[in-house]
Design an enzyme around this catalytic site. Structure first.
Site: not given
Ligand code: SF4
Length: 252
Positions: A161, A180
């Site tokens: 991420k 996310d």
């Protein structure tokens, strides 16, 4: 992280009393319904319509973490775990004045740094990650934040991420899609994935979203999640995706 169920359907019970042919039928129905479900959510026309609606609502969506370079974005992204961007921006406003370069973070006084980043939560682990990543950047990468996923993943505290945030926002390199908590929730509600694992969700999204949209798409989903499609009580009456959305927890 969102782990809610994506379907209200009950699992098929074992057809114990109906013999092998009934069992085969049930299996066939299960396979067909899974395929049909995935196709319904991700057919190219529907995906294109979703992307058009996101462009219409958020033409200039971008990362809301304040930063002046790739290194600051990396540090801010590490600090943003389990914390709001607003809080991170408050903390980094002073932090980046004191720690202007990777060397400053790499050889910082850990107790001092812990105190300074405490408002972002998980400050002990974050201090280790910030210092570890900075040290690796100084000692292995000549003071520059690397530009490949493989190299970024070598930095302590950096997973896909964070690496996707840095590559996409700082360098404009679309290696993957930032997944996310907002992207997880919205991809599920919009039936672009039936998975709950972020890595699998990223693969599902990469398969249906054109690569030239990967960076902007995640910014737009994050903006939509923050402004309209909240985890609790999504504001569906105000949502321009409403006609395309058949999420079970829609509020209209
Ligand atoms: S209609 Fe509601 S649940 Fe669907 S995307 Fe919009 S806000 Fe989210």
């Amino acid at each position: 992280m969102a782990t809610r169920k994506t379907s209200g359907k009950k699992k098929s019970s074992k057809p114990a009393k109906h013999g092998k042919s009934a069992a085969r039928k049930v299996t066939a129905v299960k396979k067909i319904s899974t395929k049909a479900g995935a196709a319904a959510g991700t057919n190219p026309q529907r995906v294109a319509a979703i992307l058009a609606k996101l462009d219409e609502a958020y033409p200039s969506a971008t990362c809301e973490l304040k930063h002046e370079n790739a290194f600051q974005l990396l540090i801010s992204t590490i600090l943003s775990a389990q914390c709001t961007d607003v809080r991170v921006n408050q903390v980094t406003q002073e932090l980046y004045k004191k720690y202007a370069k990777p060397e400053a973070f790499a050889y910082a006084n850990p107790a001092e740094l812990e105190k300074e980043i405490r408002p972002t939560g998980f400050f002990r682990n974050k201090t280790k990650s910030v210092m570890g990543a900075s040290k690796a950047i100084v000692e292995k990468f000549g003071g520059q934040v690397p530009r490949t996923m493989e190299e970024l993943l070598m930095l302590p505290g950096v997973a896909r991420k964070t690496a996707n945030v840095v590559l996409g926002t700082a360098y404009g390199i679309a290696t993957g899609i930032v997944v996310d908590t907002h992207v997880i929730r919205l991809s599920q509600r919009l039936d672009l994935t039936r998975n709950v694992d972020p890595k699998k969700i990223e693969q599902d999204l990469m398969a249906v979203i054109p690569q030239n949209k990967w960076i902007q798409f995640s910014h737009q989903l994050i903006w939509h999640g923050r402004r309209v499609c909240a985890a609790r009580k999504p504001r569906c009456a105000e949502c321009n995706l409403e006609t395309l959305c058949y999420a079970p927890d829609k509020t209209v």
